[in-house]
Each structure stands twice: as structure tokens, then as C-alpha cells.
Design a protein around this motif. Structure first.
Motif, PDB file in Angstrom:
ATOM      1  N   THR A  37      -5.936 -12.096   4.584  1.00 22.67           N
ATOM      2  CA  THR A  37      -4.549 -11.776   4.698  1.00 22.67           C
ATOM      3  C   THR A  37      -3.882 -13.243   4.231  1.00 22.67           C
ATOM      4  O   THR A  37      -2.583 -12.952   4.088  1.00 22.67           O
ATOM      5  CB  THR A  37      -4.382 -11.574   6.191  1.00 22.67           C
ATOM      6  N   ILE A  54      -4.523 -14.049   0.152  1.00 25.05           N
ATOM      7  CA  ILE A  54      -3.855 -12.917  -1.008  1.00 25.05           C
ATOM      8  C   ILE A  54      -2.416 -13.426  -1.449  1.00 25.05           C
ATOM      9  O   ILE A  54      -2.166 -13.288  -2.738  1.00 25.05           O
ATOM     10  CB  ILE A  54      -3.832 -11.595  -0.181  1.00 25.05           C
ATOM     11  N   SER A  60       3.530  -1.250   0.075  1.00 28.24           N
ATOM     12  CA  SER A  60       3.024  -2.664   0.244  1.00 28.24           C
ATOM     13  C   SER A  60       1.867  -2.722   0.857  1.00 28.24           C
ATOM     14  O   SER A  60       0.903  -3.487   0.615  1.00 28.24           O
ATOM     15  CB  SER A  60       4.052  -3.351   1.039  1.00 28.24           C
ATOM     16  N   SER A  75      -1.646  -4.155  -0.770  1.00 27.31           N
ATOM     17  CA  SER A  75      -2.370  -5.316   0.353  1.00 27.31           C
ATOM     18  C   SER A  75      -3.621  -4.932   0.175  1.00 27.31           C
ATOM     19  O   SER A  75      -4.901  -5.792   0.289  1.00 27.31           O
ATOM     20  CB  SER A  75      -1.899  -5.649   1.210  1.00 27.31           C
ATOM     21  N   ALA A  79      -7.167  -7.100  -0.821  1.00 26.28           N
ATOM     22  CA  ALA A  79      -8.151  -7.320   0.025  1.00 26.28           C
ATOM     23  C   ALA A  79      -9.508  -6.648  -0.530  1.00 26.28           C
ATOM     24  O   ALA A  79     -10.687  -7.498  -0.237  1.00 26.28           O
ATOM     25  CB  ALA A  79      -7.844  -6.786   1.329  1.00 26.28           C
TER      26      ALA A  79
END
Length: 98
Positions: free
Chosen positions: A35, A38, A79, A83, A87
Motif C-alpha cells: 500500500t 505503490i 482506482s 491498485s 499490488a
């Protein structure tokens, strides 16, 4: 009877500290890495001229289309999707997980 209870508590505490606490720290470290790094990876490896201006692209949509996109939480979904892809890319390249 006392030895039985002591061995049960010993086994339970061993399981908690060897299994649960250790896994908590490992998964917290992995969560923090994915988190927090990134955005750093995005800034370092993707130049600014390759990142499209999504606000101007979505500005061309009519308001009737925006109503349905907001109804299904499309901005949040985009979004979240980006992400998740980043990840997944980072997690697959971690030497611990492989």
C-alpha cells in the motif's frame, strides 16, 4: 490435573505466538509494502507524459452517462482496480512469496 491444564495452556500459547502473531507481522509488512510503495513505484517508473489526464477524458462524457457511472461507483472501482493490479504485480515479484 494441573499438568494437563498447564500443557493445554502451553500448547495454546505456543500456537498463538508461533502462528498467529508471526503471521500478523508478516502480513502487516506485506500489506504496508504494497500500500505504501505503490505510489512510489508509480512516480519512479512511469513518466508524467505517459499518465493520461483522466479528468479531461471523463470530462467529455455527458451528464446522463455520469449519473449511471456515479450510481455504480465507477470512479472508486477504477482506482480500486488499478491498485489491485499493481499490488498483484508487486506481490508476485516479492522473493518471499514468489
Amino acid at each position: 490435573m494441573g499438568k494437563l491444564i498447564l500443557s493445554l495452556f502451553s500448547g495454546l500459547l505456543g500456537f498463538v505466538f508461533k502462528g498467529i502473531v508471526a503471521k500478523f507481522f508478516v502480513f502487516f509488512a506485506l500489506f504496508y509494502i504494497t500500500t505504501e510503495f505503490i505510489p512510489v513505484v508509480i512516480v519512479l517508473f512511469i513518466p508524467d507524459n505517459l499518465i493520461p489526464d483522466l479528468n479531461s477524458l471523463f470530462g467529455y462524457l455527458p451528464s446522463s452517462m455520469w449519473y449511471f457511472l456515479n450510481l455504480i461507483e465507477f470512479p472508486f472501482g477504477v482506482s480500486l482496480f488499478i491498485s489491485a493490479l499493481l499490488a498483484r504485480f508487486i506481490i508476485r515479484r516479492l522473493p518471499i512469496i514468489g
